[in-house]
Design a protein around this motif. Structure first.
Motif, short mmCIF file in Angstrom:
data_model
loop_
_atom_site.label_atom_id
_atom_site.label_comp_id
_atom_site.label_asym_id
_atom_site.label_seq_id
_atom_site.Cartn_x
_atom_site.Cartn_y
_atom_site.Cartn_z
N UNK A 147 0.82 -1.21 0.00
CA UNK A 147 0.00 0.00 0.00
C UNK A 147 0.85 1.27 0.00
N UNK A 148 1.86 1.32 0.85
CA UNK A 148 2.69 2.52 0.93
C UNK A 148 3.44 2.76 -0.39
N UNK A 149 3.97 1.69 -0.98
CA UNK A 149 4.69 1.83 -2.25
C UNK A 149 3.76 2.35 -3.35
N UNK A 150 2.50 1.92 -3.32
CA UNK A 150 1.54 2.35 -4.33
C UNK A 150 0.93 3.72 -4.04
N UNK A 151 0.97 4.15 -2.77
CA UNK A 151 0.29 5.39 -2.34
C UNK A 151 1.19 6.25 -1.45
N UNK A 152 2.39 6.59 -1.91
CA UNK A 152 3.33 7.29 -1.03
C UNK A 152 2.87 8.69 -0.60
N UNK A 153 1.96 9.29 -1.36
CA UNK A 153 1.50 10.64 -1.00
C UNK A 153 0.20 10.62 -0.21
N UNK A 154 -0.34 9.44 0.06
CA UNK A 154 -1.53 9.30 0.90
C UNK A 154 -1.23 9.96 2.25
N UNK A 155 -2.14 10.77 2.75
CA UNK A 155 -1.90 11.53 3.99
C UNK A 155 -1.58 10.60 5.16
N UNK A 156 -2.33 9.52 5.31
CA UNK A 156 -2.07 8.58 6.41
C UNK A 156 -0.66 8.01 6.30
N UNK A 157 -0.27 7.61 5.09
CA UNK A 157 1.06 7.05 4.87
C UNK A 157 2.16 8.07 5.16
N UNK A 158 1.94 9.30 4.72
CA UNK A 158 2.92 10.36 4.96
C UNK A 158 3.13 10.60 6.46
N UNK A 159 2.05 10.54 7.20
CA UNK A 159 2.13 10.81 8.64
C UNK A 159 2.59 9.62 9.46
N UNK A 160 2.29 8.38 9.03
CA UNK A 160 2.54 7.23 9.88
C UNK A 160 3.50 6.20 9.30
#
Length: 178
Positions: A147-160
């Motif tokens: 998920x993180x590799x596919x969505x690196x700019x996702x707000x949740x991923x950026x923060x956590x």
């Protein structure tokens, strides 16, 4: 050569998955669910807190390159093992800190590691990480894999997730993939 497997849960699996993906010797990381009583649960069912499952990652790794003890060290570095049934903003038993061992050696190593953490007093509170036999691992839906590799700019991923990845890159520099 087939690798060894290890299974850990420490909050949202997106974050733990991203951290372990950084490590040399970790050949596969799969997000999923374990430790519960519902057969083949969905993400929605696990999020309800009614299945008993934790969000976990199952790693396949080469023990010649990275040891189980080193994986435990990374795991206990990237999450807070003193938070009962939560990690940061994620609250519920599905976010508990848990080591799901695959054999007696992993159980013994995990128990010794937690004992050492408590004896060292590195945390203000007691380590609440559960240590249990794996049982059945259920692979999460495809949208949750990498998920993180596919969505690196996702707000949740950026923060956590991103801070966990950065912590691995800094603290375990010698173990990070080139």
């Amino acid at each position: 050569m087939t690798g060894e497997k290890a299974t850990f849960g420490g909050g949202c699996f997106w974050c733990i998955e991203a951290a372990f993906e950084e490590l040399d010797g970790v050949t596969d990381v799969t997000s999923g669910y374990a430790g519960g009583h519902t057969e083949d649960p969905s993400y929605r069912e696990v999020c309800s807190g009614n299945t008993g499952h934790a969000e976990v990652v199952q790693l396949e790794y080469d023990p010649e390159t990275i040891t189980y003890e080193e994986l435990l060290e990374v795991f206990f570095t990237v999450h807070d093992p003193t938070q009962l049934n939560r990690q940061g903003p994620d609250v519920g038993t599905q976010y508990r800190s848990i080591v799901l061992y695959h054999d007696d050696e992993q159980r013994d190593l995990a128990e010794s590691y937690v004992e050492a953490l408590d004896e060292e007093g590195g945390y203000d509170d007691e380590v609440v990480t559960e240590i249990e036999s794996l049982g059945t691992f259920y692979r999460a839906e495809e949208k949750h894999q990498n998920y993180f590799a596919k969505n690196p700019t996702d707000a949740y991923c950026s923060m956590h997730a991103q801070p966990k990845v950065e912590k691995v890159r800094e603290k375990f520099r010698e173990k990070v993939k080139a």
